[in-house]
Enzyme design. Structure first.
Site, PDB file in Angstrom:
ATOM      1  N   GLU A  30       0.836  -1.210   0.000  1.00 58.25           N
ATOM      2  CA  GLU A  30       0.000   0.000   0.000  1.00 58.25           C
ATOM      3  C   GLU A  30       0.873   1.264   0.000  1.00 58.25           C
ATOM      4  OE1 GLU A  30      -2.896  -0.614  -0.661  1.00 58.25           O
ATOM      5  OE2 GLU A  30      -3.622  -2.377   0.384  1.00 58.25           O
ATOM      6  N   GLY A  31       2.016   1.195  -0.650  1.00 59.42           N
ATOM      7  CA  GLY A  31       2.973   2.302  -0.642  1.00 59.42           C
ATOM      8  C   GLY A  31       3.907   2.142   0.531  1.00 59.42           C
TER       9      GLY A  31
END
Length: 600
Positions: free
Chosen positions: A408-409
């Site tokens: 998610e980054g």
């Protein structure tokens, strides 16, 4: 608590506007329906997932698929899906709650659940046409079908828009042929649909497509990846070779893929925070059980100060993470409700509601992922040599936790995003940073007050400290923006330092407000340990902010400006009454030890 626009702060405004304790949502505010949902999910996890921990470590992908099907039968995969598409249509807080409690026992299930319900289903729910939603969402909501999300490519990780996968329109204009390679695709081994991102011609931005998994249509897979953790989460490379996709399966508009991907990740980030909560509760509970049973020198090791320190810090982080996660979740839910009241469609309201709090989503993703890693690490340490054994539950929990700081980054990307988004909001006039920053600059030039404040009210000094820490952020960030302007994002070390200040402010404030609210309604004597946890976390936050602000100041200033800011930093991080850290930890730990579990 109704959503009222006049009371509801916009994303990032927590920094410049006071939040009242009565306006925050806490886990103690769960409705009876939410408590029933929580209890049924816990019962499901304790029956279907926790006893199977050893099988999940043996790369049993079929077991993950089986658990997911059972979750679908219970309606847990469709909690966020509107009722007209086969879901339960519940609010954002309830979707967080389900994600929280289903994720704590196995990282493999947590990943499969998150990939399916979040980035696998939600883009269709939020960006799909009516036909797309009717065709795909009911199957995904019930677990008849599973979804996956194909964004990452070998050469395009954090730079998601640089993917090389191509989509070529056929001569008759009826299909696109997709060709390219995707990697790290969760659920790839058993999914029925992919959300695939590809570039049409030389478009600046990628485009999203709904692609059905069909091996006769040019789709093939790499072997299951050998991973540090999440062993039974199916993770494969996916290869598309002239895979035909009907034009009506384009998701959203042409070139809208990057926006879809980023908005999906916003939701993914706050849900990832939720997915790290029950894992901490379970690790703490297992650690204290072991510490109470393990006898050394004729006494349980839980009686030793070194173990109490660990249990107190673990419990404090879990409490703070929970406080901040549900505070933000309710803000999102209220913003969605306001937009629906204003006439937005469900799709538009949900999209804009989450997007509004993208800063908080990034903050939570970073904070919780780092806390669960610390929690599992300390869990191993409390178990000692046994903790390093695969026979004990801590070793797999530590390995499963490690991925949360990457997907998610990465946390580095999310740190820089949180500050970058805040600056952009300020430039758009959504958050007034300029005037408060100028007030802080003026205050630095003035003579400090030598009055002794009255801190007789509960947590009043802690709230005053939060207000001062916000000034420290405005001082550092304001000066950095002034110095670097639009080139700020090139100065990553300064951004990272500013982000850590921002994160600590939001997390510490969330715990203090939760504790204050509950002390007012349940009585101060019922919140003794919660008060201690709020004070302990704030003490650490002040230390972190002092170090990070100093780093930033020294990196971009010199001379009189530097001296003024360092003096200001000392002023903004100074306690009138320093807390007794040893006593705070003792208070927290003794509650955990006496209850033999995470009790808050």
């Amino acid at each position: 608590m109704e959503a009222k626009s006049k009371d509801l702060l916009r994303g990032g405004q927590f920094l410049v506007k006071e939040t009242k304790a009565e306006d925050v949502f806490t886990p103690e505010d769960f409705t009876e329906e939410q408590k029933m949902m929580r209890d049924s999910v816990k019962e499901f996890v304790d029956r279907e997932i926790w006893p199977m921990k050893e099988r999940f470590e043996q790369h049993d992908y079929a077991l993950t698929e089986e658990v997911m099907r059972k979750a679908g039968e219970m309606g847990l995969l469709g909690v966020a899906v509107p009722e007209e598409y086969g879901g339960l249509g519940m609010g954002f807080v309830t979707t967080m709650l389900v994600c929280d409690y289903i994720s704590g026992a196995s990282g493999s299930v947590a990943t499969a659940f998150g990939a399916h319900t979040g980035i696998g289903t939600m883009p269709i729910t939020l960006y799909g046409t009516e036909e797309q939603k009717k065709k795909y969402v009911p199957k995904l909501a019930t677990g008849e079908w599973f979804g996956a999300y194909a964004l990452t490519e070998p050469g395009a990780g954090s730079d998601a828009n640089s993917g090389k996968t191509k989509a070529v329109l056929s001569e008759d204009g009826k299909t696109y042929a997709i060709s390219g390679q995707k990697m790290w695709i969760s659920n790839a081994g058993f999914c029925n649909t992919f959300i695939v991102f590809a570039r049409i011609e030389d478009d600046k931005n990628i485009t999203g497509f709904i692609v059905e998994n069909d091996s006769s249509n040019g789709i093939s897979f790499g072997e299951e990846e050998k991973k540090l953790g999440i062993h039974s989460s199916s993770t494969r490379q996916v290869f598309f070779s002239d895979t035909k996709v009907p034009v009506e399966n384009m998701l959203g508009e042409r070139g809208e893929g990057f926006k879809i991907a980023m908005n999906a990740l916003n939701v993914g980030r706050i849900k990832l925070a939720a997915a790290g909560l029950d894992g901490q509760r379970r690790v703490i509970s297992k650690a204290v059980e072991y510490a109470n049973e393990r006898i050394q020198f004729d006494v349980p090791i839980s009686s030793f100060g070194a173990i109490k320190l660990k249990l107190a810090e673990m419990a404090t982080n879990a409490y703070v993470d929970e406080s901040a996660s549900y505070r933000a979740a309710k803000n999102v839910e209220d913003r969605i409700a306001l937009r629906i009241e204003a006439g937005n469609s469900h799709q538009e309201a949900e999209l804009k509601g989450v997007e509004e709090y993208a800063i908080e989503c990034s903050i939570l993703k970073v904070a919780v992922s780092e806390d669960i890693q610390h929690c599992t690490d300390e869990g191993i340490q409390i178990y000692g040599g046994m903790g390093y054994s695969a026979e004990a539950p801590m070793e797999s929990a530590w390995r499963d936790a490690r991925i949360t700081r990457i997907y998610e980054g990465t946390n580095e990307i999310n740190r820089m995003l949180s500050v970058g988004m805040l600056v952009k909001k300020a430039m758009k006039g959504h958050v007034d940073l300029l005037n408060p920053a100028q007030e802080v600059a003026s205050e630095l030039m003035g003579i400090p007050s030598f009055d002794t404040p009255d801190y007789s009210e509960l947590l009043s000094e802690e709230k005053a400290m939060i207000a001062k820490l916000k000034k420290a952020f405005l001082m550092v960030a304001g000066s950095a923006v002034q110095k670097y302007g639009t080139e700020l994002e090139e100065h990553q070390q300064t951004l990272l330092a500013a982000a850590d200040i921002l994160i600590e402010i939001y997390m510490a404030e969330s715990a203090i407000l939760r504790t204050e609210k509950n002390a007012k309604r349940f009585g101060e004597d019922t919140q003794k340990e919660q008060i201690a946890m709020s004070q302990l976390y704030l003490y650490h936050a002040v230390d972190i902010i002092t170090v990070k602000a100093k780093e930033a100041i020294l990196s971009f200033s010199e001379g009189d400006e530097q001296r003024a800011m360092l003096m200001g930093l000392r002023r903004f991080t100074k306690y009138q009454n320093m807390p007794n850290i040893g006593q705070l930890r003792k208070t927290i730990a003794e509650k955990v030890i006496s209850e033999n579990k995470y009790p808050f």
